[in-house]
Design a protein around this motif. Structure first.
Motif, PDB file in Angstrom:
ATOM      1  N   GLU A  63      -8.486   7.722  16.762  1.00  0.00           N
ATOM      2  CA  GLU A  63      -8.783   7.622  15.425  1.00  0.00           C
ATOM      3  C   GLU A  63      -7.124   7.591  15.020  1.00  0.00           C
ATOM      4  N   TRP A  64      -6.275   6.569  15.572  1.00  0.00           N
ATOM      5  CA  TRP A  64      -4.747   6.395  15.205  1.00  0.00           C
ATOM      6  C   TRP A  64      -4.428   5.320  15.827  1.00  0.00           C
ATOM      7  N   ILE A  65      -3.107   4.794  15.121  1.00  0.00           N
ATOM      8  CA  ILE A  65      -2.650   3.470  15.554  1.00  0.00           C
ATOM      9  C   ILE A  65      -1.070   3.728  15.461  1.00  0.00           C
ATOM     10  N   GLU A  66      -0.187   3.126  16.171  1.00  0.00           N
ATOM     11  CA  GLU A  66       1.181   2.967  16.070  1.00  0.00           C
ATOM     12  C   GLU A  66       1.709   1.700  15.676  1.00  0.00           C
ATOM     13  N   ALA A  67       2.685   1.648  15.043  1.00  0.00           N
ATOM     14  CA  ALA A  67       3.533   0.526  14.759  1.00  0.00           C
ATOM     15  C   ALA A  67       4.989   0.338  14.799  1.00  0.00           C
ATOM     16  N   PHE A  68       5.554  -0.561  15.054  1.00  0.00           N
ATOM     17  CA  PHE A  68       6.992  -0.775  15.249  1.00  0.00           C
ATOM     18  C   PHE A  68       7.329  -1.544  13.869  1.00  0.00           C
ATOM     19  N   VAL A  69       8.105  -0.953  13.032  1.00  0.00           N
ATOM     20  CA  VAL A  69       8.764  -1.725  11.802  1.00  0.00           C
ATOM     21  C   VAL A  69      10.197  -2.072  11.726  1.00  0.00           C
ATOM     22  N   GLU A  70      10.532  -3.183  11.596  1.00  0.00           N
ATOM     23  CA  GLU A  70      11.788  -3.636  11.681  1.00  0.00           C
ATOM     24  C   GLU A  70      12.093  -3.759   9.876  1.00  0.00           C
ATOM     25  N   VAL A  71      13.155  -2.792   9.641  1.00  0.00           N
ATOM     26  CA  VAL A  71      13.558  -3.042   8.245  1.00  0.00           C
ATOM     27  C   VAL A  71      14.903  -3.355   8.170  1.00  0.00           C
ATOM     28  N   ARG A  72      14.984  -4.798   6.864  1.00  0.00           N
ATOM     29  CA  ARG A  72      16.260  -5.170   6.646  1.00  0.00           C
ATOM     30  C   ARG A  72      16.417  -4.401   5.132  1.00  0.00           C
ATOM     31  N   THR A  73      17.746  -4.182   5.047  1.00  0.00           N
ATOM     32  CA  THR A  73      18.403  -3.649   3.982  1.00  0.00           C
ATOM     33  C   THR A  73      19.536  -4.452   3.351  1.00  0.00           C
ATOM     34  N   LEU A  74      19.904  -4.082   2.071  1.00  0.00           N
ATOM     35  CA  LEU A  74      20.993  -4.615   1.366  1.00  0.00           C
ATOM     36  C   LEU A  74      22.432  -3.993   2.428  1.00  0.00           C
ATOM     37  N   LYS A 116      -4.790  -0.286   7.818  1.00  0.00           N
ATOM     38  CA  LYS A 116      -4.645   0.104   6.396  1.00  0.00           C
ATOM     39  C   LYS A 116      -3.728   1.178   6.076  1.00  0.00           C
ATOM     40  N   ASP A 117      -3.880   2.063   6.814  1.00  0.00           N
ATOM     41  CA  ASP A 117      -3.276   3.431   6.679  1.00  0.00           C
ATOM     42  C   ASP A 117      -1.524   3.001   6.740  1.00  0.00           C
ATOM     43  N   ILE A 118      -1.356   2.228   7.540  1.00  0.00           N
ATOM     44  CA  ILE A 118       0.060   1.953   8.017  1.00  0.00           C
ATOM     45  C   ILE A 118       0.710   0.866   6.940  1.00  0.00           C
ATOM     46  N   SER A 119      -0.189   0.005   6.562  1.00  0.00           N
ATOM     47  CA  SER A 119       0.078  -1.008   5.615  1.00  0.00           C
ATOM     48  C   SER A 119       0.331  -0.469   4.268  1.00  0.00           C
ATOM     49  N   ARG A 120      -0.243   0.692   3.984  1.00  0.00           N
ATOM     50  CA  ARG A 120      -0.046   1.568   2.626  1.00  0.00           C
ATOM     51  C   ARG A 120       1.334   2.293   2.505  1.00  0.00           C
ATOM     52  N   PHE A 121       1.337   2.826   4.043  1.00  0.00           N
ATOM     53  CA  PHE A 121       2.720   3.623   4.098  1.00  0.00           C
ATOM     54  C   PHE A 121       3.717   2.583   3.921  1.00  0.00           C
ATOM     55  N   ILE A 122       3.857   1.577   4.360  1.00  0.00           N
ATOM     56  CA  ILE A 122       5.107   0.474   4.272  1.00  0.00           C
ATOM     57  C   ILE A 122       5.062  -0.105   2.976  1.00  0.00           C
ATOM     58  N   ALA A 123       3.857  -0.392   2.224  1.00  0.00           N
ATOM     59  CA  ALA A 123       4.291  -0.856   0.883  1.00  0.00           C
ATOM     60  C   ALA A 123       4.519   0.375  -0.171  1.00  0.00           C
ATOM     61  N   THR A 124       4.075   1.427  -0.036  1.00  0.00           N
ATOM     62  CA  THR A 124       4.296   2.283  -1.004  1.00  0.00           C
ATOM     63  C   THR A 124       5.451   3.419  -0.658  1.00  0.00           C
ATOM     64  N   ASN A 125       5.992   3.515   0.591  1.00  0.00           N
ATOM     65  CA  ASN A 125       7.177   4.292   1.005  1.00  0.00           C
ATOM     66  C   ASN A 125       8.416   3.607   1.223  1.00  0.00           C
ATOM     67  N   LEU A 126       8.373   2.668   2.353  1.00  0.00           N
ATOM     68  CA  LEU A 126       9.453   1.968   2.814  1.00  0.00           C
ATOM     69  C   LEU A 126       9.813   0.960   1.795  1.00  0.00           C
ATOM     70  N   ALA A 127       8.846   0.044   1.398  1.00  0.00           N
ATOM     71  CA  ALA A 127       9.162  -1.038   0.394  1.00  0.00           C
ATOM     72  C   ALA A 127       9.688  -0.450  -0.776  1.00  0.00           C
ATOM     73  N   SER A 128       9.404   0.809  -1.138  1.00  0.00           N
ATOM     74  CA  SER A 128       9.738   1.293  -2.570  1.00  0.00           C
ATOM     75  C   SER A 128      11.291   1.993  -2.355  1.00  0.00           C
ATOM     76  N   ILE A 129      11.919   1.965  -1.308  1.00  0.00           N
ATOM     77  CA  ILE A 129      13.311   2.351  -1.298  1.00  0.00           C
ATOM     78  C   ILE A 129      14.131   1.080  -1.934  1.00  0.00           C
ATOM     79  N   PRO A 130      14.750   1.329  -2.585  1.00  0.00           N
ATOM     80  CA  PRO A 130      15.657   0.272  -3.505  1.00  0.00           C
ATOM     81  C   PRO A 130      16.479  -0.576  -2.792  1.00  0.00           C
ATOM     82  N   GLU A 131      17.168  -0.048  -1.564  1.00  0.00           N
ATOM     83  CA  GLU A 131      17.831  -0.973  -0.613  1.00  0.00           C
ATOM     84  C   GLU A 131      17.325  -1.813   0.182  1.00  0.00           C
ATOM     85  N   VAL A 132      15.928  -1.450   0.413  1.00  0.00           N
ATOM     86  CA  VAL A 132      14.990  -2.336   1.333  1.00  0.00           C
ATOM     87  C   VAL A 132      14.695  -3.560   0.837  1.00  0.00           C
ATOM     88  N   GLN A 133      14.957  -4.668   1.721  1.00  0.00           N
ATOM     89  CA  GLN A 133      14.810  -6.310   1.255  1.00  0.00           C
ATOM     90  C   GLN A 133      13.498  -6.563   1.980  1.00  0.00           C
TER      91      GLN A 133
END
Length: 164
Positions: A63-74, A116-133
């Motif tokens: 019951e787990w999954i891992e992902a690698f996320v590339e993040v582009r910022t200002l 879905k859990d990882i997608s929610r994390f990215i949408a609500t936590n990473l994407a909500s950081i103002p500098e994340v493009q």
């Protein structure tokens, strides 16, 4: 301890941190007290940052999954990138965080219960950081090698051979 012996000690610890002080001393040709003192000094200076075991969780936990996320910022100055890193690394889902060169600025390894859990994390936590493009996510399908260890190699004894 001389720098070359120190590097040998660090490589030995990195390869197998379960050895005793006496075993490291034998392998290095040093006194146990010298090795013990050096390890304490390296820990105090945060050169040795911790000790961990490599666990293949996929063999016991489904019951787990891992992902690698590339993040582009200002574009940021050094302090700006450090502030973004501090915002990202505080989340418990983040296992690894690197500042990288190329088309993205950060490389993040995250862990969640499902896609879905990882997608929610990215949408609500990473994407909500103002500098994340933007982000690009890669879901891990299987592991073959990690920390220099072949995860499929069941027949090899990975312990360091010690001969008196």
């Amino acid at each position: 301890m001389k720098i070359e012996k120190q590097k040998q000690l660090l490589k030995l610890i990195e390869k197998d941190c379960r050895l005793s002080i006496d075993e490291y001393a034998i392998l290095l040709g040093e006194e146990s007290a010298v090795v013990a003192h050096e390890i304490k000094r390296l820990e105090a200076e945060n050169i040795i940052c911790g000790y961990r075991g490599l666990i293949d969780w996929s063999k016991i936990e489904t019951e787990w999954i891992e992902a690698f996320v590339e993040v582009r910022t200002l574009a940021q100055g050094e302090d700006g990138y450090r502030n973004i890193a501090n915002s990202i690394k505080k989340f418990p889902q983040v296992e690894i965080l690197y500042f990288i060169s190329g088309g993205f600025d950060f490389f993040v390894k995250v862990r969640g219960k499902n896609i879905k859990d990882i997608s929610r994390f990215i949408a609500t936590n990473l994407a909500s950081i103002p500098e994340v493009q933007g982000t690009r996510t890669h879901f891990l399908l299987d592991k073959y090698k990690e920390w220099g260890i072949d995860l499929e190699d069941n027949d090899t004894d990975h312990r360091i051979k010690v001969t008196p």
